[in-house]
Write a protein that holds these residues in place. Structure first.
Motif, PDB file in Angstrom:
ATOM      1  N   PHE A  11     -58.574  76.754 -70.031  1.00 10.48           N
ATOM      2  CA  PHE A  11     -58.002  77.071 -68.718  1.00 10.48           C
ATOM      3  C   PHE A  11     -56.973  78.192 -68.803  1.00 10.48           C
ATOM      4  CE2 PHE A  11     -54.734  76.540 -65.463  1.00 10.48           C
ATOM      5  CZ  PHE A  11     -55.489  76.474 -64.305  1.00 10.48           C
ATOM      6  N   ASP A  12     -55.910  78.007 -69.583  1.00  4.72           N
ATOM      7  CA  ASP A  12     -54.804  78.961 -69.622  1.00  4.72           C
ATOM      8  C   ASP A  12     -53.843  78.513 -70.719  1.00  4.72           C
ATOM      9  OD1 ASP A  12     -53.257  81.090 -68.980  1.00  4.72           O
ATOM     10  OD2 ASP A  12     -52.840  80.495 -66.914  1.00  4.72           O
ATOM     11  N   MET A  66     -52.225  73.662 -63.339  1.00  4.56           N
ATOM     12  CA  MET A  66     -53.553  73.078 -63.485  1.00  4.56           C
ATOM     13  C   MET A  66     -53.840  72.078 -62.362  1.00  4.56           C
ATOM     14  SD  MET A  66     -53.495  72.610 -67.633  1.00  4.56           S
ATOM     15  CE  MET A  66     -55.194  72.084 -67.846  1.00  4.56           C
ATOM     16  N   ILE A  67     -52.836  71.290 -61.983  1.00  2.00           N
ATOM     17  CA  ILE A  67     -53.040  70.334 -60.891  1.00  2.00           C
ATOM     18  C   ILE A  67     -53.226  71.072 -59.569  1.00  2.00           C
ATOM     19  CG2 ILE A  67     -51.973  68.440 -59.608  1.00  2.00           C
ATOM     20  CD1 ILE A  67     -50.542  67.687 -62.274  1.00  2.00           C
ATOM     21  N   ASP A  68     -52.464  72.145 -59.348  1.00  2.00           N
ATOM     22  CA  ASP A  68     -52.645  72.962 -58.150  1.00  2.00           C
ATOM     23  C   ASP A  68     -54.047  73.566 -58.107  1.00  2.00           C
ATOM     24  OD1 ASP A  68     -50.114  72.418 -57.243  1.00  2.00           O
ATOM     25  OD2 ASP A  68     -49.296  74.410 -57.620  1.00  2.00           O
ATOM     26  N   TRP A  69     -54.513  74.043 -59.256  1.00  2.00           N
ATOM     27  CA  TRP A  69     -55.882  74.589 -59.321  1.00  2.00           C
ATOM     28  C   TRP A  69     -56.887  73.520 -58.923  1.00  2.00           C
ATOM     29  CZ3 TRP A  69     -59.697  72.506 -62.423  1.00  2.00           C
ATOM     30  CH2 TRP A  69     -60.916  73.190 -62.432  1.00  2.00           C
ATOM     31  N   TYR A  70     -56.726  72.317 -59.456  1.00  2.57           N
ATOM     32  CA  TYR A  70     -57.638  71.219 -59.100  1.00  2.57           C
ATOM     33  C   TYR A  70     -57.623  70.970 -57.596  1.00  2.57           C
ATOM     34  CZ  TYR A  70     -58.675  66.441 -57.824  1.00  2.57           C
ATOM     35  OH  TYR A  70     -59.144  65.343 -57.151  1.00  2.57           O
ATOM     36  N   ALA A  71     -56.416  70.889 -57.003  1.00  6.17           N
ATOM     37  CA  ALA A  71     -56.308  70.612 -55.584  1.00  6.17           C
ATOM     38  C   ALA A  71     -56.933  71.711 -54.726  1.00  6.17           C
ATOM     39  CB  ALA A  71     -54.833  70.415 -55.203  1.00  6.17           C
ATOM     40  N   GLU A  72     -56.818  72.958 -55.163  1.00  3.20           N
ATOM     41  CA  GLU A  72     -57.439  74.079 -54.448  1.00  3.20           C
ATOM     42  C   GLU A  72     -58.965  73.985 -54.519  1.00  3.20           C
ATOM     43  OE1 GLU A  72     -55.814  77.555 -56.236  1.00  3.20           O
ATOM     44  OE2 GLU A  72     -54.161  77.677 -54.796  1.00  3.20           O
ATOM     45  N   GLN A  73     -59.478  73.568 -55.663  1.00  2.00           N
ATOM     46  CA  GLN A  73     -60.916  73.490 -55.858  1.00  2.00           C
ATOM     47  C   GLN A  73     -61.537  72.312 -55.100  1.00  2.00           C
ATOM     48  OE1 GLN A  73     -62.874  75.756 -57.754  1.00  2.00           O
ATOM     49  NE2 GLN A  73     -60.955  76.896 -57.614  1.00  2.00           N
ATOM     50  N   TYR A  74     -60.800  71.206 -55.032  1.00  2.00           N
ATOM     51  CA  TYR A  74     -61.385  69.974 -54.527  1.00  2.00           C
ATOM     52  C   TYR A  74     -60.783  69.468 -53.210  1.00  2.00           C
ATOM     53  CZ  TYR A  74     -63.755  69.572 -59.009  1.00  2.00           C
ATOM     54  OH  TYR A  74     -64.544  69.807 -60.113  1.00  2.00           O
ATOM     55  N   GLY A  75     -59.785  70.169 -52.690  1.00  2.00           N
ATOM     56  CA  GLY A  75     -59.193  69.731 -51.432  1.00  2.00           C
ATOM     57  C   GLY A  75     -58.022  70.602 -51.059  1.00  2.00           C
ATOM     58  N   SER A  76     -57.005  70.008 -50.473  1.00  2.00           N
ATOM     59  CA  SER A  76     -55.845  70.751 -50.018  1.00  2.00           C
ATOM     60  C   SER A  76     -54.860  70.918 -51.152  1.00  2.00           C
ATOM     61  CB  SER A  76     -55.170  70.019 -48.845  1.00  2.00           C
ATOM     62  OG  SER A  76     -54.754  68.747 -49.271  1.00  2.00           O
ATOM     63  N   ARG A  77     -54.045  71.940 -51.073  1.00  2.00           N
ATOM     64  CA  ARG A  77     -53.050  72.242 -52.098  1.00  2.00           C
ATOM     65  C   ARG A  77     -51.848  71.333 -51.931  1.00  2.00           C
ATOM     66  NH1 ARG A  77     -52.164  76.713 -55.308  1.00  2.00           N
ATOM     67  NH2 ARG A  77     -50.035  77.083 -56.002  1.00  2.00           N
ATOM     68  N   ALA A 100     -56.696  68.694 -68.089  1.00  2.00           N
ATOM     69  CA  ALA A 100     -57.052  68.147 -66.781  1.00  2.00           C
ATOM     70  C   ALA A 100     -58.430  67.503 -66.916  1.00  2.00           C
ATOM     71  CB  ALA A 100     -57.074  69.251 -65.731  1.00  2.00           C
ATOM     72  N   ILE A 101     -58.491  66.191 -66.816  1.00  2.00           N
ATOM     73  CA  ILE A 101     -59.737  65.441 -66.971  1.00  2.00           C
ATOM     74  C   ILE A 101     -60.268  65.110 -65.582  1.00  2.00           C
ATOM     75  CG2 ILE A 101     -60.798  63.369 -67.939  1.00  2.00           C
ATOM     76  CD1 ILE A 101     -58.397  63.283 -69.920  1.00  2.00           C
TER      77      ILE A 101
END
Length: 283
Positions: free
Chosen positions: A215-216, A270-281, A160-161
């Motif tokens: 990450f995992d 990983m994309i879900d993690w990004y969305a949780e960190q930076y906005g909505s899921r 995830a970049i």
């Protein structure tokens, strides 16, 4: 990140102890790699029987896997023309994330990988002599030249970049429905995992990366991969797709994500993690 572990329920072993307990059978049809399941939930969907023949076929090969929830479990390869018993059907393994518990899916993946390894390692790659089980470990040994053959595992990185609160998502021509995923690729000889992340990113989209962190990971039995996830910071460069692995790529914010991989895959996690960190899921 906490996720189910196969070892909460599964105990690997090399040989079966005598038991009257019915065993769980992870049965794959040899020509398609499809898994035999009923329409029940969880472990109840996996066939349970004393012997594979009870399920209506003589296996091409079978391997003891260990204990699953305290009961013996086996991998078995059914003949191409095997018909499922009443109440069961053969299913492609890949789409079963939404149906199977994650840890159970990975035990099934282990079964498929071990069957593939047993099929493709019947003879020594050095001298062509028939191989024999090593006995004390999951390996085969050549009685003629002594070479040991272990189950193949192919490590691959997936990344995830991130740049200015956005994530880079890429589309490959082989992805259906304009699905976008993460940059990924297999480790080459002599590389570290971080080397591989940087090389794959430069080769596929022409970007230089800064800090990289783990990450995992996720086993991926298609046919024998281990996906190792990283999060990386953009450092420099303009997106330049290679036109072979990647057809298009772009930066996306958390509320403007395109069609992304299904739940259960490490890419989606990983994309879900990004969305949780930076906005909505994402839905």
């Amino acid at each position: 990140m906490s996720k189910p572990s196969i070892y909460d329920r599964y105990l690997p072993a090399l040989s079966a102890e005598p038991s009257d307990t019915p065993a769980y059978w992870f049965v794959f049809r040899s020509n398609t790699g499809q898994l035999l399941l009923s329409d029940r939930a969880g472990l109840d969907a996996v066939p349970s029987a004393q012997h594979a023949e009870t399920l209506g076929f003589t296996p091409v090969r079978s391997l003891f896997l260990g204990l699953l929830d305290g009961a013996p479990c086996y991998a078995a390869e059914a003949p191409d023309d095997a018909e499922p018993p009443e109440g069961f059907a053969f299913h492609s393994l890949r789409p079963l994330y939404d149906r199977m518990d994650e840890d159970l899916f990975h035990v099934a993946g282990r079964a498929l990988q071990m069957l593939n390894w047993d099929d493709t390692h019947r003879f020594c790659g050095r001298c062509a002599a028939p191989l024999a089980p090593a006995g004390h470990e999951h390996a085969k040994v050549c009685p003629q030249c002594g070479l040991r053959h272990y189950p193949r595992i192919s490590p691959a990185v997936i990344t995830a970049i991130l740049k200015d609160g956005k994530i880079l998502l890429a589309h490959s021509a082989r992805f259906p429905n304009k699905m976008h995923g993460l940059i990924a690729g297999f480790l080459e000889a002599g590389e570290t995992l971080e080397d591989c992340v940087r090389r794959e990113t430069m080769e596929e989209i022409g970007l230089t990366l800064g800090k990289i962190r783990y990450f995992d990971s996720q086993p991926w039995p298609f046919p024998n991969s281990l996906m190792i996830g990283f999060v990386a910071e953009y450092e420099s460069g303009e997106i330049t797709v290679d036109g072979e692995e990647i057809a298009e790529a772009n930066w996306f914010g958390p509320d403007e994500l395109p069609n992304i991989p299904p739940r259960g895959s490490i890419a989606r996690r990983m994309i879900d993690w990004y969305a949780e960190q930076y906005g909505s899921r994402p839905e």
